[in-house]
Design a protein around this motif. Structure first.
Motif, PDB file in Angstrom:
ATOM      1  N   PHE A  93       0.859  -1.177   0.000  1.00 47.94           N
ATOM      2  CA  PHE A  93       0.000   0.000   0.000  1.00 47.94           C
ATOM      3  C   PHE A  93       0.900   1.234   0.000  1.00 47.94           C
ATOM      4  O   PHE A  93       1.735   1.395   0.888  1.00 47.94           O
ATOM      5  CB  PHE A  93      -0.883  -0.015   1.242  1.00 47.94           C
ATOM      6  N   VAL A  94       0.744   2.096  -0.995  1.00 51.27           N
ATOM      7  CA  VAL A  94       1.639   3.236  -1.169  1.00 51.27           C
ATOM      8  C   VAL A  94       1.004   4.494  -0.579  1.00 51.27           C
ATOM      9  O   VAL A  94      -0.088   4.896  -0.983  1.00 51.27           O
ATOM     10  CB  VAL A  94       1.974   3.467  -2.659  1.00 51.27           C
ATOM     11  N   ILE A  95       1.701   5.103   0.384  1.00 51.41           N
ATOM     12  CA  ILE A  95       1.235   6.328   1.033  1.00 51.41           C
ATOM     13  C   ILE A  95       2.224   7.449   0.765  1.00 51.41           C
ATOM     14  O   ILE A  95       3.434   7.283   0.931  1.00 51.41           O
ATOM     15  CB  ILE A  95       1.079   6.138   2.554  1.00 51.41           C
ATOM     16  N   SER A  96       1.710   8.591   0.356  1.00 54.12           N
ATOM     17  CA  SER A  96       2.545   9.766   0.108  1.00 54.12           C
ATOM     18  C   SER A  96       2.235  10.827   1.153  1.00 54.12           C
ATOM     19  O   SER A  96       1.088  11.244   1.291  1.00 54.12           O
ATOM     20  CB  SER A  96       2.281  10.320  -1.299  1.00 54.12           C
ATOM     21  N   SER A  97       3.261  11.246   1.908  1.00 56.25           N
ATOM     22  CA  SER A  97       3.053  12.272   2.915  1.00 56.25           C
ATOM     23  C   SER A  97       4.406  12.841   3.329  1.00 56.25           C
ATOM     24  O   SER A  97       5.418  12.619   2.668  1.00 56.25           O
ATOM     25  CB  SER A  97       2.312  11.698   4.128  1.00 56.25           C
ATOM     26  N   TYR A  98       4.420  13.579   4.451  1.00 55.01           N
ATOM     27  CA  TYR A  98       5.643  14.181   4.965  1.00 55.01           C
ATOM     28  C   TYR A  98       6.329  13.201   5.915  1.00 55.01           C
ATOM     29  O   TYR A  98       5.707  12.264   6.423  1.00 55.01           O
ATOM     30  CB  TYR A  98       5.341  15.485   5.698  1.00 55.01           C
ATOM     31  N   SER A  99       7.602  13.441   6.190  1.00 55.63           N
ATOM     32  CA  SER A  99       8.371  12.509   7.016  1.00 55.63           C
ATOM     33  C   SER A  99       7.786  12.364   8.418  1.00 55.63           C
ATOM     34  O   SER A  99       7.727  11.259   8.967  1.00 55.63           O
ATOM     35  CB  SER A  99       9.838  12.949   7.091  1.00 55.63           C
ATOM     36  N   PRO A 117      -1.580  -4.396   5.121  1.00 52.49           N
ATOM     37  CA  PRO A 117      -0.562  -4.828   4.156  1.00 52.49           C
ATOM     38  C   PRO A 117       0.729  -4.043   4.339  1.00 52.49           C
ATOM     39  O   PRO A 117       0.776  -3.057   5.089  1.00 52.49           O
ATOM     40  CB  PRO A 117      -1.210  -4.506   2.803  1.00 52.49           C
ATOM     41  N   GLU A 118       1.774  -4.497   3.681  1.00 50.32           N
ATOM     42  CA  GLU A 118       3.045  -3.762   3.724  1.00 50.32           C
ATOM     43  C   GLU A 118       2.817  -2.343   3.224  1.00 50.32           C
ATOM     44  O   GLU A 118       2.099  -2.117   2.248  1.00 50.32           O
ATOM     45  CB  GLU A 118       4.091  -4.436   2.846  1.00 50.32           C
ATOM     46  N   ILE A 119       3.417  -1.371   3.903  1.00 51.29           N
ATOM     47  CA  ILE A 119       3.271   0.036   3.526  1.00 51.29           C
ATOM     48  C   ILE A 119       4.565   0.540   2.907  1.00 51.29           C
ATOM     49  O   ILE A 119       5.652   0.324   3.453  1.00 51.29           O
ATOM     50  CB  ILE A 119       2.917   0.901   4.748  1.00 51.29           C
ATOM     51  N   ILE A 120       4.441   1.200   1.783  1.00 46.65           N
ATOM     52  CA  ILE A 120       5.578   1.871   1.152  1.00 46.65           C
ATOM     53  C   ILE A 120       5.322   3.368   1.216  1.00 46.65           C
ATOM     54  O   ILE A 120       4.315   3.856   0.697  1.00 46.65           O
ATOM     55  CB  ILE A 120       5.762   1.437  -0.313  1.00 46.65           C
ATOM     56  N   PHE A 121       6.189   4.094   1.889  1.00 49.52           N
ATOM     57  CA  PHE A 121       6.051   5.546   1.961  1.00 49.52           C
ATOM     58  C   PHE A 121       6.732   6.166   0.746  1.00 49.52           C
ATOM     59  O   PHE A 121       7.902   5.908   0.469  1.00 49.52           O
ATOM     60  CB  PHE A 121       6.661   6.085   3.246  1.00 49.52           C
ATOM     61  N   HIS A 122       5.987   6.978   0.041  1.00 53.26           N
ATOM     62  CA  HIS A 122       6.458   7.627  -1.173  1.00 53.26           C
ATOM     63  C   HIS A 122       6.759   9.086  -0.855  1.00 53.26           C
ATOM     64  O   HIS A 122       5.934   9.777  -0.256  1.00 53.26           O
ATOM     65  CB  HIS A 122       5.371   7.527  -2.256  1.00 53.26           C
ATOM     66  N   ARG A 123       7.931   9.539  -1.216  1.00 57.89           N
ATOM     67  CA  ARG A 123       8.289  10.928  -0.959  1.00 57.89           C
ATOM     68  C   ARG A 123       7.328  11.876  -1.670  1.00 57.89           C
ATOM     69  O   ARG A 123       7.116  11.796  -2.864  1.00 57.89           O
ATOM     70  CB  ARG A 123       9.727  11.200  -1.445  1.00 57.89           C
ATOM     71  N   GLN A 124       6.740  12.776  -0.900  1.00 55.58           N
ATOM     72  CA  GLN A 124       5.761  13.708  -1.472  1.00 55.58           C
ATOM     73  C   GLN A 124       6.472  14.879  -2.137  1.00 55.58           C
ATOM     74  O   GLN A 124       7.326  15.523  -1.536  1.00 55.58           O
ATOM     75  CB  GLN A 124       4.801  14.216  -0.401  1.00 55.58           C
ATOM     76  N   GLY A 125       6.127  15.142  -3.389  1.00 56.14           N
ATOM     77  CA  GLY A 125       6.764  16.221  -4.123  1.00 56.14           C
ATOM     78  C   GLY A 125       6.279  17.591  -3.679  1.00 56.14           C
ATOM     79  O   GLY A 125       5.301  17.728  -2.946  1.00 56.14           O
ATOM     80  N   PHE A 126       6.963  18.617  -4.126  1.00 58.72           N
ATOM     81  CA  PHE A 126       6.611  19.987  -3.784  1.00 58.72           C
ATOM     82  C   PHE A 126       5.469  20.493  -4.660  1.00 58.72           C
ATOM     83  O   PHE A 126       4.810  21.462  -4.323  1.00 58.72           O
ATOM     84  CB  PHE A 126       7.823  20.910  -3.976  1.00 58.72           C
ATOM     85  N   LYS A 134       0.122  11.433  -9.672  1.00 59.11           N
ATOM     86  CA  LYS A 134       0.468  10.155  -9.043  1.00 59.11           C
ATOM     87  C   LYS A 134      -0.779   9.444  -8.527  1.00 59.11           C
ATOM     88  O   LYS A 134      -0.895   8.217  -8.610  1.00 59.11           O
ATOM     89  CB  LYS A 134       1.476  10.376  -7.915  1.00 59.11           C
ATOM     90  N   LEU A 135      -1.725  10.210  -7.984  1.00 61.74           N
ATOM     91  CA  LEU A 135      -2.982   9.610  -7.537  1.00 61.74           C
ATOM     92  C   LEU A 135      -3.823   9.154  -8.725  1.00 61.74           C
ATOM     93  O   LEU A 135      -4.392   8.058  -8.722  1.00 61.74           O
ATOM     94  CB  LEU A 135      -3.774  10.632  -6.710  1.00 61.74           C
ATOM     95  N   ARG A 136      -3.872   9.974  -9.733  1.00 61.98           N
ATOM     96  CA  ARG A 136      -4.669   9.662 -10.914  1.00 61.98           C
ATOM     97  C   ARG A 136      -4.145   8.401 -11.609  1.00 61.98           C
ATOM     98  O   ARG A 136      -4.917   7.566 -12.088  1.00 61.98           O
ATOM     99  CB  ARG A 136      -4.653  10.844 -11.885  1.00 61.98           C
ATOM    100  N   ALA A 190      13.275  27.145  13.452  1.00 59.74           N
ATOM    101  CA  ALA A 190      13.505  26.118  12.440  1.00 59.74           C
ATOM    102  C   ALA A 190      12.281  26.093  11.534  1.00 59.74           C
ATOM    103  O   ALA A 190      11.140  26.117  12.024  1.00 59.74           O
ATOM    104  CB  ALA A 190      13.724  24.755  13.094  1.00 59.74           C
ATOM    105  N   VAL A 191      12.497  26.049  10.225  1.00 59.25           N
ATOM    106  CA  VAL A 191      11.409  26.215   9.258  1.00 59.25           C
ATOM    107  C   VAL A 191      11.417  25.076   8.248  1.00 59.25           C
ATOM    108  O   VAL A 191      12.484  24.653   7.776  1.00 59.25           O
ATOM    109  CB  VAL A 191      11.541  27.569   8.516  1.00 59.25           C
ATOM    110  N   TRP A 192      10.233  24.604   7.922  1.00 56.79           N
ATOM    111  CA  TRP A 192      10.091  23.581   6.895  1.00 56.79           C
ATOM    112  C   TRP A 192      10.273  24.214   5.527  1.00 56.79           C
ATOM    113  O   TRP A 192       9.721  25.278   5.237  1.00 56.79           O
ATOM    114  CB  TRP A 192       8.712  22.947   7.009  1.00 56.79           C
ATOM    115  N   LEU A 193      11.037  23.554   4.669  1.00 56.45           N
ATOM    116  CA  LEU A 193      11.386  24.106   3.362  1.00 56.45           C
ATOM    117  C   LEU A 193      10.160  24.437   2.517  1.00 56.45           C
ATOM    118  O   LEU A 193      10.115  25.476   1.855  1.00 56.45           O
ATOM    119  CB  LEU A 193      12.284  23.120   2.606  1.00 56.45           C
ATOM    120  N   ARG A 194       9.147  23.578   2.534  1.00 56.11           N
ATOM    121  CA  ARG A 194       7.982  23.813   1.673  1.00 56.11           C
ATOM    122  C   ARG A 194       6.890  24.630   2.357  1.00 56.11           C
ATOM    123  O   ARG A 194       5.873  24.952   1.753  1.00 56.11           O
ATOM    124  CB  ARG A 194       7.403  22.489   1.174  1.00 56.11           C
TER     125      ARG A 194
END
Length: 297
Positions: A93-99, A117-126, A134-136, A190-194
Motif C-alpha cells: 500500500f503506497v502512502i505519500s506524505s511528509y516525514s 498490508p506492507e506500507i511503502i512511503f512515497h516521498r511527497q513532491g513539492f 500520481k494519484l490519478r 527552524a522552518v520547513w522548506l515547503r
C-alpha cells in the motif's frame, strides 16, 4: 515502442516505480534482483531512455518510466476485468506524505490490533500537480497533506483542522509557559522548506502573520518535518506546527506545546486524498478509519 515491451517488463517497471528499490521489486515479484536488472537493461535498449536514475533515496523513475507504469495499470485492469474497488491485498500500500506524518502513521499502524498490508512511503513532491498525477495514475494509493486542486478522479476527505501552536524544547532556557512576541523575535527558528501553509479567513490577520513570520530569525531550514521536530526537542529553536500534530509529537518527544501570540493565530487544514475507484475498498476504509481514530478526529 511501448508495444515492443512484454507485459512482464511493464509490470517490473511499474513495481519499481512504486518501491524505488530493485531488491524490494524482486521480492514482491518473486524473482532475483539480477533478473530485474537484466529486464531493465533490455527495456532501456528498446526505449532509448534511462527509465530510472539511482539516487540517494532510491531508484527515481523518469517521465517515460512513469508512462510505462500507467500503461501497465491500464492493461492490468483491462485484462483482469477489475472494476471499482480494486483489491489491495496482493501488493504493498503506497502512502505519500511528509516525514513526520510517516512516523505518526507508522506508530498508529503498529499500535493497531488490525492487520495491514506492507506500507511503502512515497516521498511527497513539492508540486501539487505532481501529487494529483500520481494519484490519478495509481502510483500512490493514499496522499496525506494540504488540499489538492479538484480532480474528478480523486476523492478528498478533510483529515483535520488544527490551530497553529509554538513547539519548544521542555528544557528551553528562556521560554516556560507562554510565548510572547518578544520571545518569538529573540529566539531562533527552524522552518520547513515547503512551508506549513497556515491560513486565516481574516485578511488583516493573514497579512499580519506573513509580516511577523518573514521577520523571524531563521536558523535552520529543512525538507524533513521529522528533522525539524527533533531539532526543536534538543535545541533552543522554535517551530510553528498544527496543534493536533504537536499533541501526538509531545507524547514521545521532550517538547512542550505553547499557545502562540495573537499575531500568529492561524490554522492548518490537512486532507486525505485517494483515487475514487478505491472508495469501496476495505483496506482503504481501514486506513482512513485508523488515521481518524488515532488523531482523535
Amino acid at each position: 515502442m511501448i508495444e515492443m515491451l512484454e507485459l512482464r517488463t511493464l509490470k517490473i517497471v511499474h513495481t519499481l516505480c512504486m518501491t524505488g528499490s530493485v531488491t524490494k521489486t524482486a521480492k514482491i515479484l518473486g524473482v532475483t534482483p539480477g533478473s530485474i536488472s537484466y529486464t531493465l537493461n533490455k527495456a532501456r535498449k528498446i526505449t532509448g531512455t534511462a527509465l530510472f536514475l539511482r539516487t540517494a533515496t532510491g531508484m527515481e523513475p523518469d517521465t517515460f518510466a512513469r508512462e510505462l507504469s500507467s500503461r501497465y495499470q491500464a492493461l492490468s485492469i483491462d485484462l483482469s476485468g477489475e472494476k471499482e474497488g480494486a483489491t489491495l491485498t496482493d501488493r504493498p500500500f503506497v502512502i505519500s506524505s511528509y516525514s513526520l506524518a510517516e512516523l505518526l502513521i507508522s506508530l498508529s499502524v503498529i499500535d493497531s490490533k488490525k492487520t495491514y498490508p506492507e506500507i511503502i512511503f512515497h516521498r511527497q513532491g513539492f508540486n501539487d500537480t505532481e501529487r494529483v498525477i500520481k494519484l490519478r495514475n495509481r502510483e500512490v494509493d493514499l496522499d496525506v497533506g494540504t488540499r489538492l486542486p479538484t480532480d474528478k478522479s480523486i476523492t478528498q476527505l478533510n483529515f483535520f483542522i488544527g490551530n497553529a501552536v509554538v513547539l519548544a524544547s521542555q528544557s528551553h532556557p528562556t521560554i516556560k509557559d507562554v510565548v510572547t512576541m518578544e520571545d518569538w523575535q529573540s529566539n531562533r527558528h527552524a522552518v520547513w522548506l515547503r512551508g506549513m501553509n497556515f491560513i486565516n479567513d481574516d485578511f488583516e490577520r493573514a497579512h499580519q502573520f506573513n509580516e511577523v513570520t518573514s521577520q523571524r530569525n531563521v536558523a535552520f531550514t529543512s525538507s524533513s518535518t521529522l528533522n525539524l521536530i527533533s531539532l526543536c526537542a534538543y535545541s533552543d529553536t522554535l517551530i510553528l506546527i498544527p496543534e493536533m500534530v504537536a499533541q501526538k509529537v509531545a507524547s514521545f518527544m521532550p517538547v512542550k506545546i505553547l499557545p502562540p501570540p495573537v499575531e500568529l493565530d492561524m490554522r492548518f487544514d490537512c486532507y486525505i486524498h485517494y483515487h475514487h475507484s478505491m472508495s469501496a475498498n476495505e483496506t482503504m476504509k481501514s486506513f482512513v478509519e485508523l488515521f481518524h481514530s488515532s488523531f482523535g478526529c
